[in-house]
Scaffold this active site. Sequence first.
Site, PDB file in Angstrom:
ATOM      1  N   GLU A 104      25.171 -40.516  58.922  1.00 14.32           N
ATOM      2  CA  GLU A 104      24.476 -40.834  60.172  1.00 14.32           C
ATOM      3  C   GLU A 104      24.615 -42.313  60.526  1.00 14.32           C
ATOM      4  O   GLU A 104      24.767 -42.670  61.701  1.00 14.32           O
ATOM      5  CB  GLU A 104      22.990 -40.458  60.063  1.00 14.32           C
ATOM      6  CG  GLU A 104      22.735 -38.974  59.876  1.00 14.32           C
ATOM      7  CD  GLU A 104      22.737 -38.544  58.408  1.00 14.32           C
ATOM      8  OE1 GLU A 104      22.262 -37.436  58.125  1.00 14.32           O
ATOM      9  OE2 GLU A 104      23.215 -39.325  57.550  1.00 14.32           O
ATOM     10  N   CYS A 153      18.054 -38.165  56.181  1.00 15.13           N
ATOM     11  CA  CYS A 153      17.022 -38.673  55.288  1.00 15.13           C
ATOM     12  C   CYS A 153      16.054 -39.542  56.096  1.00 15.13           C
ATOM     13  O   CYS A 153      16.249 -39.776  57.293  1.00 15.13           O
ATOM     14  CB  CYS A 153      17.645 -39.471  54.148  1.00 15.13           C
ATOM     15  SG  CYS A 153      18.358 -41.062  54.670  1.00 15.13           S
TER      16      CYS A 153
END
Length: 383
Positions: A259, A287
């Site tokens: 990401e 996360c």
Amino acid sequence: MKPQFRNTVERMYRDTFFYNFNNRPILSRRNTVWLCYEVKTRGPSMPTWDAKIFRGQVYSKAKYHPEMRFLHWFRKWRQLHRDQEYEVTWYVSWSPCTGCANSVATFLAEDPKVTLTIFVARLYYFWKPDYQEALRVLCQKRGSPHATMKIMNYNEFQHCWNKFVRGRREPFEPWENLPKHYTLLHATLGELLRHLMDPGTFTSNFYNKPWVSGQHETYLCYKVERLHNGTWVPLNQHRGFLRNQAPDIHGFPKGRHAELCFLDLIPFWKLDGQQYRVTCFTSWSPCFSCAQEMAKFISNNEHVSLCIFAARIYDDQGRCQEGLRTLHRDGAKIAMMNYSEFEYCWDTFVDRQGRPFQPWDGLDEHSQDLSGRLRAILQNQGN
């Protein structure tokens, strides 16, 4: 006037290497192209037959570009060695221009006993459609001989340092942001060449059983659309996939999640103030830290909406739940992948060679189970 360069040199100075091979994606005043080459006979031992350097000016006539100088030399030499098969490797400071890319493609089509791998430090005019098309023709995999093009990473820079830099008494020390720039260029080249994922890689990483072990990589497929007259129009030039960067003492010491690599890439697209929709298909949900950074991005870029479809939920306890709620609260659409998303990714991002998507046992049940868990996480605002 003909540039005043000798045809080849065997070594370059240390400062010359650092100045010309710096992999910052956008650099000015780098008008000299350096091409370090190795020619090996193809076979079990593959001894190196020759290794030298060509150089040339980017704004000179094409025949003075280092790629053309190499072809001129190699063609003459090949007349005496027609039966031998060779593997040629280039390490170049800039990717080839359109004329050189087309000439190299023609050469490879004429001489199928030669294979060519090109490692590039930077991409030359990568935003121009004619340059993109020329590199695709050069690297196309089906129908004719082709070159393999890759972005130089730490190992290739170190190899060039050891092989082509004179007077080196110290090991190669990477410059600041080398791994970050590599990630940006690697993703950009993947978009440009329309790289596809291996079917086995997709199936093993996007398998949506809620609890799996040994899956330490995250793959992120993405697409971008622009709103035009009330309709979302795909921008196929910004479509591709990437994965997390594993911890590497010479790269990202702590690794870098997919990401964050993706967020590094978006500014590189230079999206204007129109309305855009970015859709990500991830093997794991973000996360806590990645969710926080993605939330910051959409808060700071109100003209960009973000949709995330995840195959599995990453650690749905504690702070990861909080991160998903923050991301959802700040405007991102978060959902679990179902059959239609898996099929879309298979058709769009996988080298399926005409094979239709075959769902694995339990796909729909796993998707429904995970969707229920995600709803509970996003609705539990009190935790």
